[in-house]
Design a protein around this motif. Structure first.
Motif, PDB file in Angstrom:
ATOM      1  N   ALA A 163     -15.184  75.074   0.674  1.00  0.00           N
ATOM      2  CA  ALA A 163     -15.537  74.608   0.145  1.00  0.00           C
ATOM      3  C   ALA A 163     -14.741  73.641  -1.214  1.00  0.00           C
ATOM      4  N   GLN A 164     -13.681  72.753  -0.109  1.00  0.00           N
ATOM      5  CA  GLN A 164     -13.168  71.662  -0.203  1.00  0.00           C
ATOM      6  C   GLN A 164     -13.937  70.774   0.996  1.00  0.00           C
ATOM      7  N   GLY A 165     -15.259  71.176   2.077  1.00  0.00           N
ATOM      8  CA  GLY A 165     -16.162  70.184   2.347  1.00  0.00           C
ATOM      9  C   GLY A 165     -15.430  70.093   3.437  1.00  0.00           C
ATOM     10  N   LEU A 166     -14.059  71.054   4.436  1.00  0.00           N
ATOM     11  CA  LEU A 166     -13.982  71.458   5.444  1.00  0.00           C
ATOM     12  C   LEU A 166     -14.272  72.245   6.461  1.00  0.00           C
ATOM     13  N   GLN A 167     -15.694  72.176   7.131  1.00  0.00           N
ATOM     14  CA  GLN A 167     -16.268  73.313   7.869  1.00  0.00           C
ATOM     15  C   GLN A 167     -15.139  73.567   8.703  1.00  0.00           C
ATOM     16  N   PRO A 168     -16.018  75.056   8.991  1.00  0.00           N
ATOM     17  CA  PRO A 168     -15.044  74.786  10.379  1.00  0.00           C
ATOM     18  C   PRO A 168     -15.548  74.079  11.472  1.00  0.00           C
ATOM     19  N   TRP A 169     -14.280  74.263  12.425  1.00  0.00           N
ATOM     20  CA  TRP A 169     -14.528  73.427  13.680  1.00  0.00           C
ATOM     21  C   TRP A 169     -13.955  73.794  14.800  1.00  0.00           C
ATOM     22  N   ASN A 170     -14.894  74.724  15.778  1.00  0.00           N
ATOM     23  CA  ASN A 170     -14.645  75.518  16.992  1.00  0.00           C
ATOM     24  C   ASN A 170     -14.746  74.770  18.204  1.00  0.00           C
ATOM     25  N   GLY A 171     -14.641  73.094  17.788  1.00  0.00           N
ATOM     26  CA  GLY A 171     -14.774  72.549  19.179  1.00  0.00           C
ATOM     27  C   GLY A 171     -12.476  71.918  20.289  1.00  0.00           C
ATOM     28  N   VAL A 172     -12.291  72.530  19.603  1.00  0.00           N
ATOM     29  CA  VAL A 172     -10.667  72.348  20.095  1.00  0.00           C
ATOM     30  C   VAL A 172     -11.673  73.596  21.596  1.00  0.00           C
ATOM     31  N   ARG A 173     -11.333  72.007  22.734  1.00  0.00           N
ATOM     32  CA  ARG A 173     -11.757  73.291  24.357  1.00  0.00           C
ATOM     33  C   ARG A 173      -9.711  73.015  24.637  1.00  0.00           C
ATOM     34  N   TRP A 174      -9.337  72.711  24.570  1.00  0.00           N
ATOM     35  CA  TRP A 174      -7.746  72.559  24.293  1.00  0.00           C
ATOM     36  C   TRP A 174      -6.533  72.637  23.661  1.00  0.00           C
ATOM     37  N   ALA A 175      -5.766  73.825  24.474  1.00  0.00           N
ATOM     38  CA  ALA A 175      -4.571  73.270  23.207  1.00  0.00           C
ATOM     39  C   ALA A 175      -3.215  73.030  24.003  1.00  0.00           C
ATOM     40  N   ALA A 176      -2.755  72.174  23.751  1.00  0.00           N
ATOM     41  CA  ALA A 176      -1.758  71.565  25.289  1.00  0.00           C
ATOM     42  C   ALA A 176      -0.341  71.715  24.188  1.00  0.00           C
ATOM     43  N   VAL A 177       0.912  72.175  24.474  1.00  0.00           N
ATOM     44  CA  VAL A 177       2.404  72.436  24.326  1.00  0.00           C
ATOM     45  C   VAL A 177       3.395  71.620  25.635  1.00  0.00           C
ATOM     46  N   ALA A 178       3.954  70.987  24.803  1.00  0.00           N
ATOM     47  CA  ALA A 178       4.792  69.508  25.218  1.00  0.00           C
ATOM     48  C   ALA A 178       6.291  70.675  25.374  1.00  0.00           C
ATOM     49  N   GLY A 179       7.030  70.194  26.224  1.00  0.00           N
ATOM     50  CA  GLY A 179       8.271  70.904  26.634  1.00  0.00           C
ATOM     51  C   GLY A 179       8.542  72.115  26.921  1.00  0.00           C
ATOM     52  N   SER A 180       7.733  72.799  27.598  1.00  0.00           N
ATOM     53  CA  SER A 180       7.456  73.696  27.905  1.00  0.00           C
ATOM     54  C   SER A 180       7.954  74.451  28.870  1.00  0.00           C
ATOM     55  N   SER A 181       9.188  75.275  29.350  1.00  0.00           N
ATOM     56  CA  SER A 181       9.273  75.802  30.489  1.00  0.00           C
ATOM     57  C   SER A 181       8.794  76.544  31.984  1.00  0.00           C
ATOM     58  N   THR A 182       7.637  76.400  31.475  1.00  0.00           N
ATOM     59  CA  THR A 182       6.618  77.003  32.193  1.00  0.00           C
ATOM     60  C   THR A 182       5.491  76.081  31.758  1.00  0.00           C
ATOM     61  N   PRO A 183       5.114  74.868  32.709  1.00  0.00           N
ATOM     62  CA  PRO A 183       4.127  73.560  32.501  1.00  0.00           C
ATOM     63  C   PRO A 183       2.929  74.654  33.475  1.00  0.00           C
ATOM     64  N   THR A 184       2.060  73.686  33.026  1.00  0.00           N
ATOM     65  CA  THR A 184       1.084  73.782  34.123  1.00  0.00           C
ATOM     66  C   THR A 184       0.262  72.118  34.717  1.00  0.00           C
ATOM     67  N   HIS A 185      -0.145  71.765  33.403  1.00  0.00           N
ATOM     68  CA  HIS A 185      -0.615  70.704  33.863  1.00  0.00           C
ATOM     69  C   HIS A 185       0.509  69.217  33.422  1.00  0.00           C
TER      70      HIS A 185
END
Length: 247
Positions: A163-185
């Motif tokens: 309603a405020q003009g922020l339409q849904p966005w389903n375009g995130v392809r990855w979420a990346a966590v820095a400082g993880s003790s179990t990194p992958t990339h």
């Protein structure tokens, strides 16, 4: 931060144009991510910073009313060093950020506003590798960010944003966590390391409150040691590690 445990890190995906980094405090990104971000912006990618707080409770010798604006200025200067021109603050209270609907909504709004393909955040787990206890702010913001990635694409969650003009966005392809003790990339750190050091050095007030060491020596030693340790799992090349979640 503890050193990541993974001896076979894969290269981070490179086929994206926009990233959004969401963390709790000024300097959170500079303690490990800035070298990767510098390399990304050099390659023409757009990175935006969103901080839940202004870090106003982070320096014992400064009243929050003084500390908050000072740390905001330092964060904006720090971001500019690595090619980031947009820095937003959500104005949650430093030290008492609460995981919940309000935080998820604010981060969802940021994702819908900036429409990134990659979302970055910081370690959301209770500890740093089981060695040191994490802060409640990091845990709350990290978890809320991962949840908001899905919320951003669901039109029935936070319909008031549409309603405020922020339409849904389903375009995130990855979420990346820095400082993880179990990194992958990982991302090679060398191209952006000098700017990463200068970026961290922009937080001089915080560093001087944290240590009696020379600020540049402190920043360079910390970031190089972290990158070299990560590089042991990345073909011997100094690197920045992430735990990557695909969507």
């Amino acid at each position: 931060m503890t050193q990541p445990r993974n001896d076979r890190l894969e290269p981070m995906p490179g086929d994206w144009r926009r990233a959004l980094a969401v963390v709790a405090h000024p300097d959170d990104l500079e303690y490990g991510c800035a070298a990767a971000i510098a390399g990304w912006t050099d390659g023409g990618r757009d990175v935006v910073y969103v901080l839940a707080t202004r870090g106003e409770a982070g320096i014992d010798s400064l009243e929050p009313a003084v500390c908050g604006p000072l740390r905001e200025r330092e964060q904006r200067a720090s971001a500019a060093v690595v090619g980031v021109s947009t820095v937003e603050f959500l104005d949650h209270r430093d030290g008492v950020v609460e995981y919940g609907v309000a935080l998820r909504r604010d981060i969802t709004a940021a994702i819908r506003r900036h429409r990134p393909e990659l979302v970055l955040t910081l370690n959301h787990r209770d500890t740093w590798g089981g060695v040191a206890w994490n802060t409640p702010d990091h845990v709350a913001v990290g978890r809320a960010t991962l949840d908001a990635v899905a919320d951003a694409g669901n039109r029935w969650i936070f319909p008031e944003l549409a309603a405020q003009g922020l339409q849904p966005w389903n375009g995130v392809r990855w979420a990346a966590v820095a400082g993880s003790s179990t990194p992958t990339h990982a991302v090679e750190a060398a191209p952006g390391m000098e700017r990463a050091v200068r970026s961290l050095l922009e937080h001089r007030t915080y560093i001087r409150a944290l240590t009696d060491d020379d600020p540049e020596t402190y920043a360079r030693t910390f970031l190089n040691a972290q990158a070299e340790a990560t590089g042991e799992g990345f073909g011997g090349r100094p690197a920045v590690a992430f735990e990557l979640f695909s969507r």
